[in-house]
Design a protein around this motif. Structure first.
Motif, PDB file in Angstrom:
ATOM      1  N   PRO A  59     -23.059  31.727   1.194  1.00 46.53           N
ATOM      2  CA  PRO A  59     -23.444  31.686  -0.217  1.00 46.53           C
ATOM      3  C   PRO A  59     -22.389  31.119  -1.155  1.00 46.53           C
ATOM      4  N   ILE A  60     -21.220  30.748  -0.662  1.00 46.90           N
ATOM      5  CA  ILE A  60     -20.131  30.316  -1.531  1.00 46.90           C
ATOM      6  C   ILE A  60     -20.192  28.802  -1.689  1.00 46.90           C
ATOM      7  N   ALA A  61     -20.604  28.338  -2.828  1.00 48.04           N
ATOM      8  CA  ALA A  61     -20.714  26.897  -3.065  1.00 48.04           C
ATOM      9  C   ALA A  61     -19.349  26.241  -2.918  1.00 48.04           C
ATOM     10  N   GLY A  62     -19.324  25.119  -2.209  1.00 48.41           N
ATOM     11  CA  GLY A  62     -18.084  24.387  -2.018  1.00 48.41           C
ATOM     12  C   GLY A  62     -17.193  24.940  -0.935  1.00 48.41           C
ATOM     13  N   ALA A  63     -17.684  25.907  -0.164  1.00 51.78           N
ATOM     14  CA  ALA A  63     -16.828  26.536   0.839  1.00 51.78           C
ATOM     15  C   ALA A  63     -17.583  26.800   2.126  1.00 51.78           C
ATOM     16  N   GLN A  64     -16.824  26.916   3.205  1.00 53.80           N
ATOM     17  CA  GLN A  64     -17.339  27.377   4.486  1.00 53.80           C
ATOM     18  C   GLN A  64     -16.617  28.666   4.834  1.00 53.80           C
ATOM     19  N   ALA A  65     -17.344  29.773   4.851  1.00 52.44           N
ATOM     20  CA  ALA A  65     -16.752  31.041   5.259  1.00 52.44           C
ATOM     21  C   ALA A  65     -16.648  31.060   6.778  1.00 52.44           C
ATOM     22  N   ILE A  66     -15.426  31.062   7.293  1.00 55.42           N
ATOM     23  CA  ILE A  66     -15.173  31.152   8.728  1.00 55.42           C
ATOM     24  C   ILE A  66     -14.829  32.606   9.017  1.00 55.42           C
ATOM     25  N   VAL A  67     -15.703  33.295   9.720  1.00 53.17           N
ATOM     26  CA  VAL A  67     -15.569  34.740   9.873  1.00 53.17           C
ATOM     27  C   VAL A  67     -15.039  35.098  11.256  1.00 53.17           C
ATOM     28  N   LEU A  68     -14.338  36.221  11.311  1.00 47.16           N
ATOM     29  CA  LEU A  68     -13.884  36.799  12.576  1.00 47.16           C
ATOM     30  C   LEU A  68     -14.072  38.305  12.516  1.00 47.16           C
ATOM     31  N   SER A  69     -14.689  38.867  13.542  1.00 48.47           N
ATOM     32  CA  SER A  69     -14.839  40.306  13.680  1.00 48.47           C
ATOM     33  C   SER A  69     -13.783  40.784  14.672  1.00 48.47           C
ATOM     34  N   GLU A  70     -12.811  41.552  14.194  1.00 44.61           N
ATOM     35  CA  GLU A  70     -11.682  41.983  15.018  1.00 44.61           C
ATOM     36  C   GLU A  70     -11.784  43.497  15.214  1.00 44.61           C
ATOM     37  N   HIS A  71     -12.119  43.901  16.441  1.00 46.02           N
ATOM     38  CA  HIS A  71     -12.388  45.309  16.731  1.00 46.02           C
ATOM     39  C   HIS A  71     -11.099  46.020  17.136  1.00 46.02           C
ATOM     40  N   VAL A  72     -10.743  47.029  16.357  1.00 42.16           N
ATOM     41  CA  VAL A  72      -9.529  47.802  16.615  1.00 42.16           C
ATOM     42  C   VAL A  72      -9.812  48.896  17.644  1.00 42.16           C
ATOM     43  N   ASP A  73      -8.736  49.462  18.197  1.00 40.56           N
ATOM     44  CA  ASP A  73      -8.927  50.429  19.286  1.00 40.56           C
ATOM     45  C   ASP A  73      -8.598  51.869  18.905  1.00 40.56           C
ATOM     46  N   TYR A  74      -8.230  52.125  17.636  1.00 38.65           N
ATOM     47  CA  TYR A  74      -7.805  53.496  17.310  1.00 38.65           C
ATOM     48  C   TYR A  74      -8.962  54.459  17.085  1.00 38.65           C
ATOM     49  N   TRP A  75     -10.204  53.976  17.177  1.00 39.36           N
ATOM     50  CA  TRP A  75     -11.365  54.865  17.151  1.00 39.36           C
ATOM     51  C   TRP A  75     -11.828  55.253  18.558  1.00 39.36           C
ATOM     52  N   ASN A  76     -11.218  54.696  19.579  1.00 43.43           N
ATOM     53  CA  ASN A  76     -11.741  54.868  20.935  1.00 43.43           C
ATOM     54  C   ASN A  76     -11.615  56.298  21.469  1.00 43.43           C
ATOM     55  N   HIS A  77     -10.790  57.101  20.828  1.00 50.01           N
ATOM     56  CA  HIS A  77     -10.610  58.481  21.291  1.00 50.01           C
ATOM     57  C   HIS A  77     -11.706  59.410  20.784  1.00 50.01           C
ATOM     58  N   ASP A  78     -12.595  58.893  19.915  1.00 50.55           N
ATOM     59  CA  ASP A  78     -13.522  59.765  19.201  1.00 50.55           C
ATOM     60  C   ASP A  78     -14.932  59.733  19.776  1.00 50.55           C
ATOM     61  N   GLY A  79     -15.026  59.629  21.110  1.00 50.16           N
ATOM     62  CA  GLY A  79     -16.323  59.759  21.769  1.00 50.16           C
ATOM     63  C   GLY A  79     -16.952  58.466  22.244  1.00 50.16           C
ATOM     64  N   LEU A  88      -4.499  44.395  20.401  1.00 51.91           N
ATOM     65  CA  LEU A  88      -4.063  43.170  19.735  1.00 51.91           C
ATOM     66  C   LEU A  88      -4.521  43.147  18.279  1.00 51.91           C
ATOM     67  N   PHE A  89      -5.772  43.559  18.038  1.00 52.92           N
ATOM     68  CA  PHE A  89      -6.305  43.507  16.679  1.00 52.92           C
ATOM     69  C   PHE A  89      -5.844  44.708  15.853  1.00 52.92           C
ATOM     70  N   THR A  90      -5.594  45.836  16.513  1.00 48.64           N
ATOM     71  CA  THR A  90      -4.956  46.955  15.820  1.00 48.64           C
ATOM     72  C   THR A  90      -3.576  46.543  15.323  1.00 48.64           C
TER      73      THR A  90
END
Length: 261
Positions: A59-79, A88-90
């Motif tokens: 939706p940003i006129a004049g731009a290309q949003a280049i996205v990255l989803s970086e999943h952290v690992d500090y929630w992995n202990h919670d079930g 790496l991403f944490t």
């Protein structure tokens, strides 16, 4: 982050085209948008949807949003152990906490061009940050000749060029290998019982080289793919960032299916 607030942001993306203050609305200036997220976090799915909407609607006129989803690992202990998570991403998120003087890492957290943290519940702040990012100068980045060959392991190859002739400072060049789309049936934890979808899920983040001030950069890049990755479900994102997680100076995306050798 409240669900209703995020849904309001989604509605804003669906109907918005940001044009304020742009001199060249068709220049497609790349903006790197990093989302730090986790499948173990109940506040994250709306932000994951937000990122998908931003990626698909642009939706940003004049731009290309280049996205990255970086999943952290500090929630992995919670079930629930997020299958896309990595220390790496944490570590990268913690680096941003230090570089930007933040109190602590949290999810979901969105960082634009290495300098600004988005408040997804504040549409005015989101608009202003993205508009400012469009107007920032950039270093041209090009990805070409992307192929995948072999199978044990498969090897992705591409040619990367960065025009640093006008650049007055040194910078680091990174390549992120990401899944174009991914999904999970979450069985436990805060999102137990929900099917989650993601876009541009980072799998690897590799330092390709250094951009020296006033000089161009050119390199043939290659990386082994993790077993089981579909070459047709890949994105390659290359970006240039000042040292110590500074300003992102330029970025490029190759998302079409690579040629299989």
């Amino acid at each position: 982050m409240k669900l209703l607030a995020l849904l309001a942001i989604l509605a804003w993306i669906n109907g918005a085209e940001l044009t304020q203050g742009l001199d060249a609305p068709n220049s497609a200036k790349p903006i790197l948008v990093e989302l730090f997220t986790s499948e173990g976090c109940s506040s994250c799915p709306p932000a994951d949807i937000w990122l998908q909407k931003l990626d698909s609607t642009q939706p940003i006129a004049g731009a290309q949003a280049i996205v990255l989803s970086e999943h952290v690992d500090y929630w992995n202990h919670d079930g629930w152990k997020d299958p896309y998570s990595s220390q790496l991403f944490t570590d990268r998120q913690n680096g941003y906490v230090r570089a930007l003087g933040l109190n602590s890492p949290y999810t979901p957290q969105v960082i634009v061009d290495g300098t600004s943290v988005l408040k997804l519940s504040d549409s005015q702040q989101v608009s202003q940050v993205l508009l400012n990012a469009v107007k920032a100068p950039q270093v041209p980045v090009t990805i070409s000749a992307m192929t995948v060959d072999g199978s044990a392991p498969a090897v992705l190859r591409a040619h990367i060029e960065v025009d640093g002739t006008s650049q007055k400072r040194n910078a680091d060049i990174y390549a992120a290998l990401a899944l174009d789309h991914a999904e999970s049936q979450v069985l436990h934890g805060e999102n137990g019982g929900h099917r989650l979808t993601h876009v541009a899920v980072a799998q690897e983040l590799i330092k390709v080289g250094k951009l020296e001030k006033g000089r161009p950069f050119s390199k043939d890049f290659q990386a082994n793919l993790k077993p089981g990755i579909d070459p047709g479900n890949l994105r390659l994102v290359v970006f240039v960032q000042e040292p110590n997680l500074g300003v992102v100076l330029g970025a490029a995306l190759h998302e079409s299916s690579p040629t299989r050798q």
